[in-house]
Design a protein around this motif. Structure first.
Motif, PDB file in Angstrom:
ATOM      1  N   CYS A   1      35.202  29.481  44.547  1.00 40.41           N
ATOM      2  CA  CYS A   1      34.104  29.169  43.634  1.00 40.41           C
ATOM      3  C   CYS A   1      34.645  28.644  42.312  1.00 40.41           C
ATOM      4  CB  CYS A   1      33.249  30.412  43.369  1.00 40.41           C
ATOM      5  SG  CYS A   1      32.522  31.145  44.855  1.00 40.41           S
ATOM      6  N   GLU A   2      33.715  28.169  41.500  1.00 40.39           N
ATOM      7  CA  GLU A   2      34.027  27.765  40.127  1.00 40.39           C
ATOM      8  C   GLU A   2      33.186  28.628  39.204  1.00 40.39           C
ATOM      9  OE1 GLU A   2      33.072  23.876  37.501  1.00 40.39           O
ATOM     10  OE2 GLU A   2      34.336  23.508  39.261  1.00 40.39           O
ATOM     11  N   TRP A   3      33.882  29.281  38.233  1.00 40.06           N
ATOM     12  CA  TRP A   3      33.158  30.206  37.354  1.00 40.06           C
ATOM     13  C   TRP A   3      33.813  30.266  35.995  1.00 40.06           C
ATOM     14  CZ3 TRP A   3      34.001  36.045  36.846  1.00 40.06           C
ATOM     15  CH2 TRP A   3      33.021  36.596  36.018  1.00 40.06           C
ATOM     16  N   ASP A   4      33.009  30.050  34.977  1.00 39.81           N
ATOM     17  CA  ASP A   4      33.443  30.243  33.598  1.00 39.81           C
ATOM     18  C   ASP A   4      33.183  31.702  33.252  1.00 39.81           C
ATOM     19  OD1 ASP A   4      33.839  30.377  30.902  1.00 39.81           O
ATOM     20  OD2 ASP A   4      32.771  28.527  30.438  1.00 39.81           O
TER      21      ASP A   4
ATOM     22  N   THR B   1      30.362  32.969  30.828  1.00 42.74           N
ATOM     23  CA  THR B   1      28.956  33.010  31.232  1.00 42.74           C
ATOM     24  C   THR B   1      28.749  34.116  32.259  1.00 42.74           C
ATOM     25  OG1 THR B   1      29.394  31.339  32.919  1.00 42.74           O
ATOM     26  CG2 THR B   1      28.658  30.564  30.772  1.00 42.74           C
TER      27      THR B   1
ATOM     28  N   SER C   1      25.630  34.567  37.351  1.00 48.05           N
ATOM     29  CA  SER C   1      24.672  33.618  37.937  1.00 48.05           C
ATOM     30  C   SER C   1      25.204  32.186  37.938  1.00 48.05           C
ATOM     31  CB  SER C   1      23.337  33.676  37.175  1.00 48.05           C
ATOM     32  OG  SER C   1      23.538  33.338  35.802  1.00 48.05           O
ATOM     33  N   THR C   2      26.245  31.926  37.152  1.00 48.95           N
ATOM     34  CA  THR C   2      26.782  30.560  37.067  1.00 48.95           C
ATOM     35  C   THR C   2      27.894  30.304  38.087  1.00 48.95           C
ATOM     36  OG1 THR C   2      28.388  31.251  35.375  1.00 48.95           O
ATOM     37  CG2 THR C   2      26.250  30.448  34.610  1.00 48.95           C
ATOM     38  N   ILE C   3      28.202  31.282  38.935  1.00 46.77           N
ATOM     39  CA  ILE C   3      29.222  31.078  39.962  1.00 46.77           C
ATOM     40  C   ILE C   3      28.749  30.003  40.930  1.00 46.77           C
ATOM     41  CG2 ILE C   3      30.447  32.142  41.886  1.00 46.77           C
ATOM     42  CD1 ILE C   3      30.373  34.778  40.418  1.00 46.77           C
ATOM     43  N   GLU C   4      29.595  29.009  41.147  1.00 49.50           N
ATOM     44  CA  GLU C   4      29.246  27.877  42.011  1.00 49.50           C
ATOM     45  C   GLU C   4      30.280  27.733  43.126  1.00 49.50           C
ATOM     46  OE1 GLU C   4      28.797  22.991  41.754  1.00 49.50           O
ATOM     47  OE2 GLU C   4      29.081  24.196  39.933  1.00 49.50           O
TER      48      GLU C   4
ATOM     49  N   GLN D   1      39.104  29.448  33.696  1.00 49.58           N
ATOM     50  CA  GLN D   1      38.911  28.946  35.062  1.00 49.58           C
ATOM     51  C   GLN D   1      39.234  30.071  36.053  1.00 49.58           C
ATOM     52  OE1 GLN D   1      40.803  25.139  35.868  1.00 49.58           O
ATOM     53  NE2 GLN D   1      40.598  24.505  33.722  1.00 49.58           N
TER      54      GLN D   1
END
Length: 304
Positions: free
Chosen positions: A46-49, A52, A55-58, A266
């Protein structure tokens, strides 16, 4: 039959009490080891900042891994880490065994020397690192000592040609734990075997390599496995002393992972790096374990 029933109840109660005693460890393992590992495995895809929310995990699939293998800094960090491991693991083991061999001698006052050699290993890592930062400074103790014999010392931590070797030299100061383990192994070597070898005409070096080393090979095996695991996770000293510089000459793998996670935020990329390192450590550890059948000897082993 009644006696068997009571015996079964006692056994059941003992089992229940046993599970209750180990429950804190089991809960700790699940909460602080297993669950973080599972979460890290998910994040690696995944991509996650981290700033945040969750819920922003993509989900991005294998993108983190493909990006990693195209990253020059990733390969530089692997190069630095492997170089450090290839040099320090054998050097530290040989130095520790040599010192332990000297400390195993039956000489008056030897206990004092054992304490002196072990003390540096219990000094907090940060404190020891700050001490060595001053030692390696351009006007530090090391260069001043070298100047006494006419040698101009380099700028150890600011020169890309010497920074990594400075960290290696510093590591020799903290091998007290390894020395103690080797000392324990040496003290367990049978004196009867040594005496029998002397009667047969064996020299000192022959006794050491033909009897002492095989007898302590399980100890060597343990220390090598721990050294492999520890060396690949090297971080604190490089972070405090050089922060990966100069010119990425001390950019260790874990240091770069830390930068990706907590400076560039990252977390997905950092998690992917963590799993790659986990696989590397596991492979090298398994390689050492697999090779142990050829060089590790145990009591009553027909290879001895």
């Amino acid at each position: 039959m009644a006696g068997k029933g009571r015996s079964g109840k006692v056994q059941s109660r003992e089992n229940r009490n046993g599970y209750l005693f180990v429950m804190p460890w089991i809960l700790g393992f699940f909460l602080f080891t297993l669950l973080p590992m599972v979460f890290s495995a998910i994040l690696s895809l995944c991509e996650w900042d981290i700033v945040t929310g969750l819920s922003t995990i993509e989900f991005v699939g294998l993108e983190n891994f493909t990006s990693m293998f195209k990253d020059p800094k990733f390969w530089q960090s692997l190069k630095v880490t492997f170089k450090f491991c290839l040099i320090t693991i054998p050097c530290y083991q040989i130095a520790s065994l040599f010192v332990a061999f000297l400390l195993a001698m039956d000489i008056k006052g030897m206990k004092i020397f054992r304490v002196v050699y072990f003390l540096p290993s219990i000094i907090p890592t940060i404190a020891a690192t700050m001490i060595w930062t001053r030692i390696f400074a351009q006007d530090g103790i090391l260069n001043k000592s070298l100047s006494v014999i006419g040698i101009k010392g380099p700028a150890w931590l600011t020169d890309r040609n010497t920074a990594l070797y400075a960290l290696m030299i510093m590591g020799l100061w903290g091998v007290g734990n390894t020395i103690i383990i080797y000392l324990s192994g040496l003290q367990g070597v049978s004196e009867e075997l040594k005496e029998a070898a002397r009667v047969d005409g064996a020299k000192g070096w022959q006794i050491f390599f033909k009897i002492t080393v095989p007898m302590i090979s399980p100890t060597i095996f343990f220390n090598v496995v721990m050294a492999v695991i520890g060396s690949f996770q090297y971080f604190t000293q490089a972070y405090v002393m050089t922060e990966g510089g100069p010119m990425q000459s001390t950019l260790f793998y874990n240091l770069y992972l830390y930068q990706k996670a907590y400076k560039e935020y990252q977390m997905g990329y950092a998690s992917a790096m963590a799993w790659v390192m986990f696989i590397i450590i596991m492979l090298f550890t398994m390689l050492v374990i697999k090779s142990s059948s050829f060089w590790v000897y145990y009591q009553n082993d027909d290879k001895l």
